[in-house]
Design an enzyme around this catalytic site. Structure first.
Site, mmCIF file in Angstrom:
data_model
loop_
_atom_site.group_PDB
_atom_site.id
_atom_site.type_symbol
_atom_site.label_atom_id
_atom_site.label_comp_id
_atom_site.label_asym_id
_atom_site.label_seq_id
_atom_site.Cartn_x
_atom_site.Cartn_y
_atom_site.Cartn_z
ATOM 1 N N SER A 136 0.889 -1.167 0.094
ATOM 2 C CA SER A 136 -0.074 -0.050 -0.022
ATOM 3 C C SER A 136 0.909 1.438 -0.156
ATOM 4 C CB SER A 136 -1.069 -0.008 1.359
ATOM 5 O OG SER A 136 -1.514 1.143 1.336
ATOM 6 N N LYS A 247 -18.262 12.841 -6.349
ATOM 7 C CA LYS A 247 -17.221 14.239 -6.634
ATOM 8 C C LYS A 247 -17.574 14.632 -7.887
ATOM 9 C CE LYS A 247 -14.586 12.810 -2.748
ATOM 10 N NZ LYS A 247 -13.526 12.030 -2.040
ATOM 11 N N THR A 277 -28.834 -1.417 2.671
ATOM 12 C CA THR A 277 -29.822 -1.077 1.855
ATOM 13 C C THR A 277 -29.114 -0.280 0.485
ATOM 14 O OG1 THR A 277 -31.694 -0.702 3.391
ATOM 15 C CG2 THR A 277 -31.746 0.415 1.241
ATOM 16 N N THR A 362 -5.908 14.816 8.446
ATOM 17 C CA THR A 362 -5.823 14.716 6.903
ATOM 18 C C THR A 362 -4.653 14.913 6.030
ATOM 19 O OG1 THR A 362 -8.085 15.575 7.289
ATOM 20 C CG2 THR A 362 -7.216 15.607 5.081
#
Ligand SMILES: *Cc1c(COP(=O)(O)O)cnc(C)c1O
Length: 426
Positions: A136, A247, A277, A362
């Protein structure tokens, strides 16, 4: 035990670190994007949004709204259940076909969000492979990290966009072992692009499966909006292409496209797909309309690129520390969480400009920034107002106006800071 004080303490800690998040109360205005109404203390004011991920303004496009309204009127509001229980609403069948075609894959599978698609697909694909090793990129999005964690597989991080490091890790692994390489195309906080071709070459050489997150590229790059891999003619070399409908496509939902076998396996084994759902038919129809439009029309993509370049040029000439970016994302360096928040507050309260602060986790600490995302609707007049407002705020806060930040020497696609921290942006 006093439970409430524990939660209050957790919040106080964020406040002490100046990274407590406050969400602005905004109401977007169809036909007038990026203008919106901002409410605070019972006062409503008009502002301009400069940080939306509705990158092309498709959220207000007439064909998208038309499909949504017509489908809701004809088929109702909700999906009525999970697909296991209620079957698949027809617009979702059409949407999955549209997505498979967009990426040139056999099949597509839609989830309720991009986050869920990464979490469910990565964990299930890796879990189904015997003794899988996951490789990763260290700056992968929080949703990918969640998928890796849930898989329970061994993982190794490679330094951001560093294919030499990736090769070292591939070389060190047993040749016959199952390997899954997970990475993004556009990294949304720096606006840099991964070396997709080199990663595919390595995957081929070492027999690894590839999984790419094109969330910040679908709709915006490639002749039909299939993303960076579409632009570079590499879609057929990637095993799983993941994207969002929320987006550039302006609606809601996430998806993977891949072979029939991979999509069917994820459909059949992923709890995050099975036990929730389905997307409502109106949203599926709206997303399909958006994808169809952007397959045929490049006007939005071209205008977005033009306005992004315009913003980079105008802000750079004004001395603002625009960070190097090879995409539509324009980060402006602040480097301090408190000043970043103050700059954002001043822009909103005094200039009617909304750009939320991007703070840790972030982005790495010390690289706090404002992240500007110009759309086709941010015309040159708005760019000029943005420049004036930013310069005023920069001067008042004593932030340096020493011009754009030079790209790292080796490559233009290197971000300014490379620190391995989990990302939760987007
Ligand atoms: C936003 C984002 C996601 C999640 O997509 P949603 O549809 O918003 O849930 C996934 N990956 C990346 C890189 C993102 O930035």
């Amino acid at each position: 035990m006093n439970y409430q004080t524990i939660f209050e303490g957790a919040i106080d800690q964020l406040k002490a670190e100046k990274r407590y998040r406050v969400f602005a109360d905004l109401e977007r205005i169809v036909g007038r994007f990026p203008h919106a109404i901002w409410r605070k203390d019972d006062v409503a004011r008009e502002v301009v949004i400069w940080c939306s991920n509705d990158y092309l303004g498709m959220g207000q496009h007439q064909s998208v709204l038309g499909a949504m309204i017509e489908t809701a009127s004809g088929m109702g509001a909700g999906a009525g259940g999970t697909r296991n229980i209620s079957g698949t609403n027809h617009p979702l069948v059409e949407l999955e076909a549209e997505l498979a075609d967009l990426h040139g894959k056999e099949a597509g599978l839609v989830f309720t969000s991009g986050f869920v698609s990464n979490e469910a697909a990565i964990s299930t694909i890796a879990r189904l492979l015997p003794d899988c090793l996951i490789l990763s990129d260290e700056l992968n999005h929080a949703s990918m990290i969640e998928g890796i964690r849930r898989s329970g597989c061994e993982k190794k991080l490679w330094r951001h966009n560093d294919t030499a490091h990736l090769e070292e890790l591939l070389q060190a692994a047993e040749p016959g072992r199952a390997k899954l390489i997970v990475f993004e195309s556009v990294y949304s906080m720096d606006g840099d692009v991964s070396p997709i071709k080199e990663i595919c070459d390595l995957a081929e050489k070492y027999g690894a499966l590839t999984y790419i997150d094109e969330v910040h590229a679908v709709g915006m790059y490639g002749p039909r909006g299939g993303g960076i891999a579409d632009r570079e003619g590499l879609m057929d070399r990637i095993d799983v292409i993941e994207g969002t409908l929320a987006k550039a496509f302006g609606t809601l939902g996430g998806y993977i496209t891949a072979t029939k076998a991979i999509c069917d396996a994820v459909r059949s084994y992923a709890p995050g797909f099975i036990f929730t759902t389905a997307l409502p038919p109106a949203i599926a129809a709206a997303a399909a309309a958006s994808i169809r439009h952007l397959k045929r029309s490049s006007t939005e993509r071209e205008m977005q690129q033009r306005q992004a370049q315009q913003v980079k040029d105008v802000l750079g000439e004004a001395g603002l520390p625009v960070m190097p970016s090879s995409t539509h994302i324009v980060p402006i360096f602040v480097g301090n969480p408190d000043l970043c928040k103050q700059a954002s507050d001043m822009l909103l309260e005094e200039h009617g400009i909304y750009i939320q602060p991007i703070n840790y986790p972030t982005v790495p600490r010390g690289t706090e920034r404002l992240r500007v995302t110009p759309t086709p609707f941010h015309d040159d007049g708005l760019v000029e107002k943005l420049r004036a407002a930013l310069v005023e705020v920069w001067e008042r806060l004593g932030l340096p106006l020493s011009g754009p930040i030079e790209p790292a020497a080796e490559t233009v696609d290197q971000p300014v800071a490379r620190v391995a921290v989990p990302r939760s942006g987007g």
